[in-house]
Design a protein around this motif. Structure first.
Motif, PDB file in Angstrom:
ATOM      1  N   VAL A 107       0.846  -1.210   0.000  1.00 10.71           N
ATOM      2  CA  VAL A 107       0.000   0.000   0.000  1.00 10.71           C
ATOM      3  C   VAL A 107       0.882   1.262   0.000  1.00 10.71           C
ATOM      4  N   ALA A 108       1.989   1.222   0.767  1.00  8.94           N
ATOM      5  CA  ALA A 108       2.926   2.363   0.759  1.00  8.94           C
ATOM      6  C   ALA A 108       3.502   2.535  -0.649  1.00  8.94           C
ATOM      7  N   ALA A 109       3.868   1.412  -1.293  1.00  9.51           N
ATOM      8  CA  ALA A 109       4.396   1.466  -2.666  1.00  9.51           C
ATOM      9  C   ALA A 109       3.370   2.071  -3.611  1.00  9.51           C
ATOM     10  N   ALA A 110       2.091   1.653  -3.489  1.00 13.88           N
ATOM     11  CA  ALA A 110       1.031   2.168  -4.369  1.00 13.88           C
ATOM     12  C   ALA A 110       0.911   3.685  -4.242  1.00 13.88           C
ATOM     13  N   THR A 111       0.997   4.193  -3.002  1.00 10.82           N
ATOM     14  CA  THR A 111       0.867   5.636  -2.768  1.00 10.82           C
ATOM     15  C   THR A 111       2.016   6.394  -3.433  1.00 10.82           C
ATOM     16  N   ILE A 112       3.250   5.866  -3.282  1.00 11.74           N
ATOM     17  CA  ILE A 112       4.413   6.574  -3.847  1.00 11.74           C
ATOM     18  C   ILE A 112       4.442   6.394  -5.373  1.00 11.74           C
ATOM     19  N   PHE A 113       3.980   5.226  -5.871  1.00 12.73           N
ATOM     20  CA  PHE A 113       3.852   5.031  -7.326  1.00 12.73           C
ATOM     21  C   PHE A 113       2.949   6.103  -7.918  1.00 12.73           C
ATOM     22  N   ALA A 114       1.877   6.436  -7.185  1.00 18.18           N
ATOM     23  CA  ALA A 114       0.931   7.449  -7.678  1.00 18.18           C
ATOM     24  C   ALA A 114       1.625   8.791  -7.861  1.00 18.18           C
ATOM     25  N   LEU A 115       2.491   9.145  -6.905  1.00 13.27           N
ATOM     26  CA  LEU A 115       3.250  10.397  -7.025  1.00 13.27           C
ATOM     27  C   LEU A 115       4.208  10.309  -8.218  1.00 13.27           C
ATOM     28  N   TYR A 116       4.840   9.131  -8.385  1.00  9.26           N
ATOM     29  CA  TYR A 116       5.752   8.919  -9.523  1.00  9.26           C
ATOM     30  C   TYR A 116       5.012   9.073 -10.858  1.00  9.26           C
ATOM     31  N   PHE A 117       3.823   8.433 -10.982  1.00  7.55           N
ATOM     32  CA  PHE A 117       3.044   8.535 -12.232  1.00  7.55           C
ATOM     33  C   PHE A 117       2.735   9.989 -12.548  1.00  7.55           C
ATOM     34  N   THR A 118       2.327  10.737 -11.511  1.00  8.10           N
ATOM     35  CA  THR A 118       1.957  12.147 -11.714  1.00  8.10           C
ATOM     36  C   THR A 118       3.162  12.960 -12.185  1.00  8.10           C
ATOM     37  N   LEU A 119       4.306  12.789 -11.510  1.00 12.36           N
ATOM     38  CA  LEU A 119       5.522  13.535 -11.881  1.00 12.36           C
ATOM     39  C   LEU A 119       6.030  13.127 -13.259  1.00 12.36           C
ATOM     40  N   ASN A 120       5.929  11.815 -13.552  1.00 15.70           N
ATOM     41  CA  ASN A 120       6.407  11.281 -14.831  1.00 15.70           C
ATOM     42  C   ASN A 120       5.596  11.860 -15.993  1.00 15.70           C
ATOM     43  N   THR A 121       4.273  11.921 -15.816  1.00 12.87           N
ATOM     44  CA  THR A 121       3.397  12.469 -16.860  1.00 12.87           C
ATOM     45  C   THR A 121       3.715  13.940 -17.092  1.00 12.87           C
ATOM     46  N   ARG A 122       3.934  14.680 -15.989  1.00 16.60           N
ATOM     47  CA  ARG A 122       4.234  16.112 -16.115  1.00 16.60           C
ATOM     48  C   ARG A 122       5.590  16.331 -16.778  1.00 16.60           C
ATOM     49  N   ALA A 123       6.560  15.447 -16.507  1.00 18.95           N
ATOM     50  CA  ALA A 123       7.886  15.571 -17.120  1.00 18.95           C
ATOM     51  C   ALA A 123       7.838  15.256 -18.611  1.00 18.95           C
ATOM     52  N   ALA A 124       6.977  14.293 -18.990  1.00 20.10           N
ATOM     53  CA  ALA A 124       6.925  13.841 -20.387  1.00 20.10           C
ATOM     54  C   ALA A 124       6.076  14.751 -21.271  1.00 20.10           C
ATOM     55  N   ASN A 125       5.393  15.730 -20.665  1.00 21.55           N
ATOM     56  CA  ASN A 125       4.548  16.651 -21.446  1.00 21.55           C
ATOM     57  C   ASN A 125       4.991  18.091 -21.217  1.00 21.55           C
ATOM     58  N   GLN A 126       4.926  18.900 -22.286  1.00 18.86           N
ATOM     59  CA  GLN A 126       5.278  20.321 -22.156  1.00 18.86           C
ATOM     60  C   GLN A 126       4.232  21.035 -21.308  1.00 18.86           C
ATOM     61  N   ARG A 127       4.688  21.927 -20.440  1.00 21.94           N
ATOM     62  CA  ARG A 127       3.729  22.680 -19.613  1.00 21.94           C
ATOM     63  C   ARG A 127       4.343  24.023 -19.240  1.00 21.94           C
ATOM     64  N   THR A 128       3.526  24.891 -18.676  1.00 23.38           N
ATOM     65  CA  THR A 128       4.031  26.184 -18.210  1.00 23.38           C
ATOM     66  C   THR A 128       4.173  26.146 -16.691  1.00 23.38           C
ATOM     67  N   ALA A 129       5.144  26.880 -16.185  1.00 24.21           N
ATOM     68  CA  ALA A 129       5.348  26.967 -14.735  1.00 24.21           C
ATOM     69  C   ALA A 129       5.635  28.419 -14.380  1.00 24.21           C
ATOM     70  N   VAL A 130       5.508  28.740 -13.098  1.00 23.15           N
ATOM     71  CA  VAL A 130       5.774  30.114 -12.643  1.00 23.15           C
ATOM     72  C   VAL A 130       7.043  30.095 -11.795  1.00 23.15           C
TER      73      VAL A 130
END
Length: 309
Positions: free
Chosen positions: A152-175
């Motif tokens: 369950v701990a792995a699943a929670t941290i995997f979720a953070l990894y998926f989110t960061l990975n998707t954001r890294a693989a796609n162009q986006r704007t930041a402030v």
């Protein structure tokens, strides 16, 4: 065959490779320390991909390198919990369903951390998953096993990894700190994956150096061990991520997310065939509820995909 159909077929292959990788990994951790196994597995897989991705790797900016390593660090912590779950867990099929909870936690993290709006199906799926989790951990009152807690701990941290990975693989704007809007260019999938895998290898290597004895493994390694490690590194890690990256590049509208939900089902079937594992009716009901929650969560993607076919 259309690209969308090809993508779907390749993603089914990805779920099979991922499930087979559970078998290879379980065989390996029975013969060597789990974190050391992860270090060797990911350094081989990451090194292999780094050779393939040498040109695009050399073109990355410092910011892209930093973000790729950041993704890898989170992935490394998630994989550390996952392999400890595999090492301590009593049921591999159950472990796969618990790990797949990460798919449900992704939208929660995206909402809380990045203010992304989520569809209603996500919020419907979460209570169903919690009920499934309760059935798996409340068999003898509330006494979750160490393996279950790690998964369950792995699943929670995997979720953070998926989110960061998707954001890294796609162009986006930041402030930035001065309040200026800056473009964050996307990181190509192959170098991003290579850096993330090597980082996982280094994270688990440091953990293993601190926590595990190496002597027995290196003084007299069991003859089959090298094959389990190579199989899980090349087939279950490098091969799986290469196929997945290619499949996702083929089609914008695909059953992708839904198809990847099949992984725990394959793991349960393989665990039954390979290790003779069985589940009690309560465990089956718990896994069934988690699977239902995954389908509910992906309902939007499923209906969108059927419209495009």
């Amino acid at each position: 065959m259309s690209d969308a159909h090809k993508s779907d077929l390749l993603l089914v292959t990805v779920t099979l490779l991922a499930a087979i990788s559970w078998m290879f990994s379980k065989e390996a951790v029975l013969l060597m320390p789990p974190l050391l196994f992860m270090a060797v597995r990911f350094l081989i897989a990451g090194g292999f991909l780094a050779i393939v991705a040498w040109r695009p790797l050399s073109r990355l900016s410092r910011d892209q390198l930093k973000r790729s390593v950041g993704v890898g660090l989170v992935f490394g912590v998630a994989m550390s919990f996952w392999v400890m779950g595999l090492f301590h867990g009593t049921s591999m099929g159950e472990g796969a369903f618990l790990t797949s909870l990460g798919v449900l936690i992704v939208p929660v993290i995206a909402r809380l951390a990045f203010k992304e709006i989520q569809p209603a199906s996500t919020w419907l799926a979460i209570p169903v998953a919690v009920a499934g989790l309760a059935l798996l951990s409340l068999r003898h009152g509330f006494q979750p096993e160490p393996g279950q807690i790690f998964f369950v701990a792995a699943a929670t941290i995997f979720a953070l990894y998926f989110t960061l990975n998707t954001r890294a693989a796609n162009q986006r704007t930041a402030v930035d700190r001065q309040g200026k809007t800056i473009e964050k260019p996307r990181i190509p999938a192959l170098p991003l994956t290579a850096i993330a895998l090597v980082t996982v290898g280094l994270v688990t290597l440091v953990e293993s150096l601190i926590l595990e004895p190496w002597q027995p493994t290196f003084s007299s390694p069991p003859p089959l061990l090298i094959w389990w490690v190579l199989a899980s590194a090349i087939v279950g890690t490098a091969g799986r991520f290469l196929v997945q990256t290619y499949a996702q590049s083929l089609a914008t509208h695909s059953h992708g997310a839904v198809i990847l939900v099949l992984e725990p089902v394959w793991v349960s079937l393989f665990a039954a065939g390979w290790f003779g594992e069985t589940m009690t009716p309560v465990q089956l009901a718990g896994c069934g509820l988690i699977f239902t929650a995954l389908i509910v969560n992906r309902w939007g993607a499923l209906s969108k995909a059927s419209e495009h076919h």
